[in-house]
Design an enzyme around this catalytic site. Structure first.
Site, PDB file in Angstrom:
ATOM      1  N   THR A 172      65.400  70.346  28.484  1.00 57.96           N
ATOM      2  CA  THR A 172      64.238  71.020  29.389  1.00 57.96           C
ATOM      3  C   THR A 172      64.412  72.525  29.376  1.00 57.96           C
ATOM      4  OG1 THR A 172      63.746  69.262  30.800  1.00 57.96           O
ATOM      5  CG2 THR A 172      63.123  71.356  31.549  1.00 57.96           C
ATOM      6  N   ASP A 203      61.466  65.953  37.824  1.00 59.81           N
ATOM      7  CA  ASP A 203      61.369  67.070  38.673  1.00 59.81           C
ATOM      8  C   ASP A 203      60.781  68.480  38.140  1.00 59.81           C
ATOM      9  OD1 ASP A 203      63.304  67.331  36.591  1.00 59.81           O
ATOM     10  OD2 ASP A 203      64.101  69.104  37.609  1.00 59.81           O
ATOM     11  N   THR A 223      67.120  72.065  35.336  1.00 65.35           N
ATOM     12  CA  THR A 223      67.045  71.139  34.174  1.00 65.35           C
ATOM     13  C   THR A 223      67.979  70.246  34.230  1.00 65.35           C
ATOM     14  OG1 THR A 223      67.463  70.577  31.914  1.00 65.35           O
ATOM     15  CG2 THR A 223      68.516  72.547  32.739  1.00 65.35           C
ATOM     16  N   GLY A 224      67.906  68.841  33.941  1.00 61.50           N
ATOM     17  CA  GLY A 224      68.959  67.817  34.224  1.00 61.50           C
ATOM     18  C   GLY A 224      68.375  66.601  34.505  1.00 61.50           C
ATOM     19  N   GLY A 226      66.213  64.401  36.488  1.00 59.66           N
ATOM     20  CA  GLY A 226      65.095  64.835  37.263  1.00 59.66           C
ATOM     21  C   GLY A 226      64.958  64.114  38.715  1.00 59.66           C
TER      22      GLY A 226
HETATM   23  N1  ASP Z   1      64.597  67.503  34.310  1.00 59.70           N
HETATM   24  C1  ASP Z   1      63.775  66.680  33.134  1.00 59.70           C
HETATM   25  C2  ASP Z   1      63.268  65.464  33.747  1.00 59.70           C
HETATM   26  O1  ASP Z   1      63.818  64.763  34.524  1.00 59.70           O
HETATM   27  C3  ASP Z   1      64.699  66.442  32.037  1.00 59.70           C
HETATM   28  C4  ASP Z   1      65.531  67.654  31.502  1.00 59.70           C
HETATM   29  O2  ASP Z   1      65.821  68.538  32.348  1.00 59.70           O
HETATM   30  O3  ASP Z   1      65.924  67.925  30.435  1.00 59.70           O
HETATM   31  O4  ASP Z   1      62.211  65.333  33.322  1.00 59.70           O
END
Ligand code: ASP
Length: 303
Positions: A172, A203, A223-224, A226
């Site tokens: 993200t 998220d 990011t991470g 979600g």
């Molecule tokens: N946070 C994002 C989600 O869960 C994914 C990501 O950060 O890569 O959609």
């Protein structure tokens, strides 16, 4: 209030392998350059974060725009949010399938709609009506992601237990900025998680979860994984820590500690206040980041 502009961007937090580091560093640098062009001309932070995120949406390295992860049906579904810290106006889109730059649609919602959030077809219709071009879903799909999904689904049973392990990429993208008037803004854009169920929203595009900006506290982009992040409303949680008198650097690190200790989550965050103080933190092995002010420019994958 005269202020010194600052721009901070991220391009995902995970156990990024060595052979992908250069592409990520190039990507965040290009995003930084685009956002900085706005800020150095005295432009608003809102434009700067939009332009920075557009560059990363257009870079196939990242899980945003073309090149995003595919959902379980092999389609790209995108989410994005942009927020203005001066007015608290925000624009978000969720589950859009025909926009290569969802952050542009989010910006139109912020500027031209009394509403804050549009999903699916309604979001696409709004975007088209306001001059944001639509594309085919196939135009957003790259061969690398078709292979990745196929491989993932072939080993679905093994993956189940570590579905959200930090080895699964989280690419993200996001940006936070303060301009020379002391106004802050934030934007986040994503293709979500690999093999997600159709209609699943993470998220990233939810106000206060993956993105938040308020001149009275801070701008943040996450990011991470979600689902844990959204349960903690982590971007707003971090901004509230800054409003309570803590430094953004501390708030970013504390957010990662809280994410881990409370819900066993992982990811990364950037936090910036209107004084230009910022924090970059992640609890994954790596996160692509870059920042620039009038004196220095830095980028990296560890912090
Ligand atoms: N946070 C994002 C989600 O869960 C994914 C990501 O950060 O890569 O959609």
């Amino acid at each position: 209030m005269a202020n010194h502009p600052v721009l901070v961007v991220h391009g995902g937090a995970w156990a990024m392998p060595d052979d992908m580091v250069d592409a990520h560093l190039r990507g965040v640098s290009n995003a930084l350059a685009a956002g900085w062009r706005v800020l150095e001309k005295g432009g608003p932070s809102l434009d700067a974060v939009e332009e920075a995120v557009v560059v990363m949406e257009e870079d196939e390295t990242f899980d945003a725009g073309r090149g995003s992860f595919l959902n379980s049906e092999g389609r790209v579904q995108l989410d994005a949010l942009i927020m203005d810290g001066r007015t608290l106006r925000a624009g978000g889109v969720g589950c859009v399938e025909h926009l290569s730059n969802p952050v542009r649609a989010a910006r139109k919602i912020l500027s031209e709609s009394p509403h804050v959030y549009f999903v699916g077809e309604g979001a696409e219709q709004f975007a088209a009506k306001h001059g944001v071009p639509l594309c085919k879903n196939e135009d957003l799909v790259v061969a690398r992601e078709v292979d990745r999904l196929r491989e993932y689904q072939a080993h679905a049973a093994e993956h189940r237990k570590d579905l959200f392990a930090p080895t699964i990429s989280h690419d993200t993208v996001g940006a936070v900025a303060v301009d020379n008037r002391g106004n802050i803004a934030a934007a986040t854009s994503t293709g979500g998680t690999l093999n997600k169920a159709p209609g699943r929203l993470g998220d990233s595009s939810l106000i206060g979860c993956g993105c938040y900006a308020d001149n009275d506290s801070a701008a943040a982009s996450t990011t991470g994984w979600g689902e844990p992040i959204m349960k903690l409303v982590l971007a707003k949680w971090s901004a509230d820590r800054v409003a309570a008198g803590n430094a953004p650097e501390w708030a970013a690190q504390e957010a990662m500690n809280y994410l881990k200790s409370r819900v066993d989550g992982h990811g990364g965050i950037i936090v910036l206040d209107r004084l230009g103080r910022f924090g970059i933190a992640h609890n994954t092995p790596r996160m692509a980041w870059a920042f620039k002010n009038e004196k220095e420019e830095k980028r990296g994958v560890e912090r």
